[in-house]
Design an enzyme around this catalytic site. Structure first.
Site, PDB file in Angstrom:
ATOM      1  N   TRP A 234      43.468  46.391  31.530  1.00 33.34           N
ATOM      2  CA  TRP A 234      42.870  45.111  31.915  1.00 33.34           C
ATOM      3  C   TRP A 234      43.051  44.067  30.838  1.00 33.34           C
ATOM      4  O   TRP A 234      43.368  42.904  31.131  1.00 33.34           O
ATOM      5  CB  TRP A 234      41.408  45.284  32.335  1.00 33.34           C
ATOM      6  CG  TRP A 234      41.351  46.048  33.618  1.00 33.34           C
ATOM      7  CD1 TRP A 234      40.898  47.319  33.814  1.00 33.34           C
ATOM      8  CD2 TRP A 234      41.851  45.602  34.896  1.00 33.34           C
ATOM      9  NE1 TRP A 234      41.081  47.689  35.121  1.00 33.34           N
ATOM     10  CE2 TRP A 234      41.659  46.654  35.814  1.00 33.34           C
ATOM     11  CE3 TRP A 234      42.449  44.430  35.353  1.00 33.34           C
ATOM     12  CZ2 TRP A 234      42.032  46.577  37.156  1.00 33.34           C
ATOM     13  CZ3 TRP A 234      42.828  44.337  36.697  1.00 33.34           C
ATOM     14  CH2 TRP A 234      42.616  45.400  37.577  1.00 33.34           C
TER      15      TRP A 234
ATOM     16  N   ASP B  98      35.658  40.263  28.807  1.00 32.41           N
ATOM     17  CA  ASP B  98      35.696  40.714  30.202  1.00 32.41           C
ATOM     18  C   ASP B  98      34.721  41.890  30.276  1.00 32.41           C
ATOM     19  O   ASP B  98      34.970  42.948  29.704  1.00 32.41           O
ATOM     20  CB  ASP B  98      37.128  41.148  30.536  1.00 32.41           C
ATOM     21  CG  ASP B  98      37.244  41.770  31.919  1.00 32.41           C
ATOM     22  OD1 ASP B  98      36.221  41.903  32.615  1.00 32.41           O
ATOM     23  OD2 ASP B  98      38.376  42.134  32.305  1.00 32.41           O
TER      24      ASP B  98
ATOM     25  N   LYS C 297      31.346  46.318  40.536  1.00 38.22           N
ATOM     26  CA  LYS C 297      31.150  47.636  39.932  1.00 38.22           C
ATOM     27  C   LYS C 297      29.662  47.923  39.774  1.00 38.22           C
ATOM     28  O   LYS C 297      29.152  48.896  40.288  1.00 38.22           O
ATOM     29  CB  LYS C 297      31.860  47.715  38.577  1.00 38.22           C
ATOM     30  CG  LYS C 297      33.368  47.854  38.707  1.00 38.22           C
ATOM     31  CD  LYS C 297      34.046  46.694  38.101  1.00 38.22           C
ATOM     32  CE  LYS C 297      35.535  46.570  38.285  1.00 38.22           C
ATOM     33  NZ  LYS C 297      36.299  47.500  39.010  1.00 38.22           N
TER      34      LYS C 297
HETATM   35  N1  PMP Z   1      38.817  43.546  34.415  1.00 39.77           N
HETATM   36  C1  PMP Z   1      38.332  44.777  34.546  1.00 39.77           C
HETATM   37  C2  PMP Z   1      37.727  45.450  33.357  1.00 39.77           C
HETATM   38  C3  PMP Z   1      38.378  45.421  35.783  1.00 39.77           C
HETATM   39  O1  PMP Z   1      37.895  46.659  35.924  1.00 39.77           O
HETATM   40  C4  PMP Z   1      38.930  44.749  36.893  1.00 39.77           C
HETATM   41  C5  PMP Z   1      38.969  45.363  38.279  1.00 39.77           C
HETATM   42  N2  PMP Z   1      38.981  46.689  38.375  1.00 39.77           N
HETATM   43  C6  PMP Z   1      39.448  43.479  36.700  1.00 39.77           C
HETATM   44  C7  PMP Z   1      39.364  42.894  35.452  1.00 39.77           C
HETATM   45  C8  PMP Z   1      40.054  42.721  37.833  1.00 39.77           C
HETATM   46  O2  PMP Z   1      39.043  42.356  38.667  1.00 39.77           O
HETATM   47  P1  PMP Z   1      39.260  41.718  40.119  1.00 39.77           P
HETATM   48  O3  PMP Z   1      39.896  42.767  40.950  1.00 39.77           O
HETATM   49  O4  PMP Z   1      37.867  41.389  40.515  1.00 39.77           O
HETATM   50  O5  PMP Z   1      40.119  40.522  39.940  1.00 39.77           O
END
Ligand code: PMP
Length: 428
Positions: A167, A239, A263
Site C-alpha cells: 500500500w 494511511d 475494515k
Molecule cells: N491503504 C491500505 C492500507 C489498504 O488496506 C487499502 C485497501 N485494502 C487501501 C489503501 C486502498 O483502499 P481503497 O480500496 O479504499 O481505495
C-alpha cells in the site's frame, strides 16, 4: 428469536440482555411481504453457501446469527453484529422519520444530525481537537494517494515515503505525479516483513511531508510508534486504512490521517480524512474540486451528495466503540485476539509460520503460511466448512491471512486457533 440466536457461533459474545435488537422481534417489512405474495415476483437466485434453504424460508428481515460466518476478510470486512441489527431495525423507517437513511436528502435535518453525530463521536474516540477538520469523502484511500500531495505540496516539493508494503508502494507511485517523492526506506528486499528503526530513515530535511502506512493490510506489518519528520515544518501523513480506530492514536503528531472505512469502521464507499486546518486551502491549481479539502471542509463534507448510508453505518460503529469504553478498551481486546493467534503460530513447531518480525506484527492482519504449503488449499477449504471464511492470503503473497479487525469476536479467533491445532494434529 432469542432461542435461535443461541445457536450462533458468535452469540455468546453478545450480551443479550444489553442488546435490545436481539431480544426484540423484528417486524417483517411490508414491502418484502407484498413482493413475496406478488405472483409475478421471481426471487433472484443468489447462492449463499450452506444457508440457502434456511435463508429462503425466512423473511429477509429476520436475522439469525446461526446463518453468519466468522469472516476473516481484509475488507470489506466483518461488522459488529449489534450494529448490523440496529441498522436493520432502522432500515425501513429511521427513528420515526418515515423513511430510510438511503432515501433522505443529504441536506435535510435528519441526515445532518446523522453526519454531525458521526463526526462528534469520532472526535471523542480519537480525541481530535478543533485544530483538525474531519472529512467524510469518497474514492477510497487510493484517491487520497493523489489528494494528499495535491493538497499539501507544490509540484516541485520534495516528499519522503517509507515503503513497508504494497500500500505504501502504491501511494508513492501515485504521489510522483504530483510532487517529487523519494523512497527513503523500502522493505521490499525483505519481503515487507519489517518496519525500519527511525534512525535508519534518511529523511530529507527539506521534505514537505513524510508518508507512512500505519498498517500494511497485505503484509501484516504495523507501526507501534511513529517517526517525526526531520523538517521542523514537515508533516507526518499516515494511511491508517486498516488499523483506524483499533487503538488510541495521538492525532496531534500527524498533519493528516486518512482511512478507507471498510475494515474497521463501516462499509466501503466512505473515506475519512483528518487534516490539520492550516494545511487546508493551498491545493495545486489542477486539483479537481472533489479532491480539494478546502471545498469539503467549508461544506462540512456536503459539497456534493456524500455516501449517506455509509456515513450512517460508520456513525453506528463509532457509537458502538464508545459504548465498549472507547479505544483503550478496544485495543485491549485486539491485543488479546492477536496474542492468541500469534502464539498458536509460534508454538506450532514450524507447522505454521508468520514471516513478520515479532515487534511489528499487526494486530489487525495476520499473515501465515504452512510449512507443507501443499496443504494450504485444504486448510482454507476445511476452515470454510466450519464457517470460517476468507482466510486465503492476498494473491500477491499467497499463504493465509486472518484479518481480525475490531468486529471479529474473540470466539472467532478461538475457533480458528482450535481449528489450526486440529489441522496440525491431523497433518503433522
Ligand atoms: N491503504 C491500505 C492500507 C489498504 O488496506 C487499502 C485497501 N485494502 C487501501 C489503501 C486502498 O483502499 P481503497 O480500496 O479504499 O481505495
Amino acid at each position: 428469536m432469542a432461542a435461535s440466536m443461541t445457536t450462533s457461533p458468535q452469540t455468546h459474545l453478545l450480551p443479550q440482555t444489553n442488546n435490545p435488537f436481539l431480544n426484540k422481534p423484528i417486524t417483517p417489512l411490508t414491502s418484502t411481504i407484498s413482493l413475496r405474495t406478488n405472483p409475478t415476483f421471481k426471487p433472484i437466485s443468489i447462492k449463499c453457501s450452506a444457508t440457502t434453504h434456511q435463508a429462503q424460508a425466512q423473511p429477509q428481515t429476520q436475522t439469525h446469527s446461526s446463518d453468519r460466518v466468522f469472516n476473516f476478510a481484509a475488507g470489506p470486512a466483518t461488522l459488529p453484529e449489534n450494529v448490523l441489527l440496529k441498522a436493520q431495525s432502522e432500515l425501513y423507517n429511521w427513528r420515526g422519520s418515515g423513511m430510510s437513511v438511503m432515501e433522505m436528502s443529504h441536506r435535510g435535518k435528519e441526515f445532518l444530525s446523522i453526519i454531525q453525530k458521526a463526526e462528534s463521536d469520532l472526535r471523542t474516540l480519537l480525541n481530535i481537537s478543533s485544530e483538525y477538520s474531519v472529512l467524510f469523502l469518497q474514492g477510497g484511500a487510493t484517491t487520497q494517494f493523489a489528494a494528499v500531495p495535491l493538497n499539501i505540496c507544490k509540484p516541485d516539493d520534495a516528499v519522503d515515503y517509507v515503503v513497508t508494503g504494497s500500500w505504501s508502494d502504491k501511494a508513492v507511485k501515485e504521489g510522483q505525479k504530483y510532487c517529487k517523492p523519494s523512497v527513503i526506506w523500502s522493505g521490499k528486499s525483505e519481503k515487507y516483513t519489517k518496519i525500519p528503526s527511525f534512525d535508519e530513515l534518511k529523511q530529507n530535511p527539506e521534505a514537505r511531508f513524510l508518508h507512512i502506512c500505519a498498517n500494511e493490510t497485505i503484509h501484516g506489518v504495523e507501526y507501534k510508534n511513529y517517526p517525526t519528520p526531520s523538517n521542523q515544518n514537515g508533516i507526518l501523513v499516515a494511511d491508517m486504512s486498516s488499523n483506524f480506530c483499533s487503538k488510541p492514536v495521538d492525532v496531534s503528531k500527524f498533519g493528516l490521517i486518512y482511512a478507507g472505512a471498510q475494515k474497521n469502521v463501516g462499509p466501503s464507499g466512505v473515506t475519512i480524512v483528518i487534516v490539520r486546518n492550516d494545511l487546508i486551502g493551498n491545493a495545486q491549481d489542477l486539483t479537481p474540486v472533489m479532491l480539494d479539502y478546502k471545498i469539503h471542509a467549508e461544506n462540512n463534507s456536503l459539497y456534493n451528495t456524500p455516501p449517506c448510508y455509509g456515513i450512517y453505518m460508520c456513525g453506528l460503529v463509532f457509537e458502538d466503540l464508545l459504548e465498549q469504553g472507547g479505544l483503550v478498551e478496544v485495543e485491549k481486546k485486539n491485543k488479546k485476539k492477536a496474542e492468541i493467534l500469534y502464539n498458536a503460530i509460534d508454538e506450532s513447531n514450524g507447522f505454521f509460520k508468520c514471516p513478520v518480525e515479532k515487534s511489528v506484527r499487526s494486530l489487525m492482519n495476520v499473515p501465515f503460511t504452512l510449512e507443507k504449503s501443499e496443504l494450504e488449499g485444504e486448510f482454507i477449504k476445511e476452515a470454510a466448512k466450519e464457517n470460517m471464511v476468507q482466510l486465503k492470503g492476498h494473491r500477491s503473497v499467497g499463504g493465509m491471512r486472518a484479518s481480525i479487525y475490531n468486529a471479529m469476536p474473540l470466539a472467532g479467533v478461538e475457533k480458528l486457533v482450535a481449528f489450526m491445532k486440529n489441522f496440525q494434529a491431523k497433518h503433522a
